[in-house]
Scaffold this motif. Structure first.
Motif: not given
Length: 217
Positions: A179-187
């Motif tokens: 989840i953290a990696n997805n958030i970082s990538s999308l942001y």
């Protein structure tokens, strides 16, 4: 946005939401500012790739001819060959059902005119016409498994009428690091699309479906 802040927000979002009888999703909500969305060049609309699936398996259809039908049948969740296009063009209810049930459609490039004529009215308003920007328009002899796998990690990011972006980034079953990696990538990808980058971001929050929001920025 540093990883420690994101990981703490994920933990807090889970603590803020009591157990439910269904699997909740983690939603990233980005509130934008100082954008004139009446101007096309300031609207946000693109396909982002994330490192991990968001938790929900995407249903993917294929619109192909006889030459690609066997390959599509092995890979995709539904296959509609070009000799069936007329049936969907005449049966609006069936075409609308497709648009509701499937997330993405892979199409052969040489069939796009026929696909637009048969499915445009059903898929277009839902934003589900096969899109080359998502890598979903392919040549007649394409290998479809890589396309299918990429679409499972593809998220459409859009803010065309209201300055809010809301995206599913995982579920309660997802690993916190995913989840953290997805958030970082999308942001990061969203910031790169904004005219003034982070200066166009008013706030960022994370929440579970029925939980209280946790501020990230």
């Amino acid at each position: 946005m540093d990883k420690k802040t994101i990981e703490e927000a994920i933990k807090q979002a889970k603590e803020n939401s009591p157990p439910r009888k269904f699997k909740q999703s983690y939603d990233l909500i980005i509130n934008l500012k100082d954008l004139d969305l009446k101007k096309n060049e300031q609207q946000i609309d693109f396909f982002a790739n994330v490192p991990s699936p968001t938790g929900k398996k995407k249903k993917i259809g294929a619109l192909v001819d006889a030459g690609l039908k066997a390959e599509a049948t092995k890979v995709c969740d539904i296959v509609i060959s070009d000799d069936e296009f007329d049936r969907y063009a005449k049966d609006k209810k069936a075409a609308k059902k497709l648009a509701q049930e499937y997330d993405y459609f892979i199409a052969q490039a040489n069939l796009m005119a026929k696909i637009a004529a048969a499915f445009g009215r059903a898929l277009g308003p839902k934003g589900k016409m096969p899109n080359p920007k998502a890598g979903a328009v392919v040549p007649p002899k394409a290998q479809l498994q890589p396309v299918y796998d990429k679409l499972q990690k593809t998220v459409r990011v859009s803010a065309k009428t209201t300055p809010i972006i809301q995206l599913m980034v995982g579920t309660e079953d997802s690993k916190p690091e995913d989840i953290a990696n997805n958030i970082s990538s999308l942001y990061t990808q969203i910031i790169q699309k904004l005219p003034q980058e982070e200066n166009n971001v008013r706030s960022v929050v994370l929440k579970l479906t029925m939980g209280k929001p946790v501020k990230l920025k």
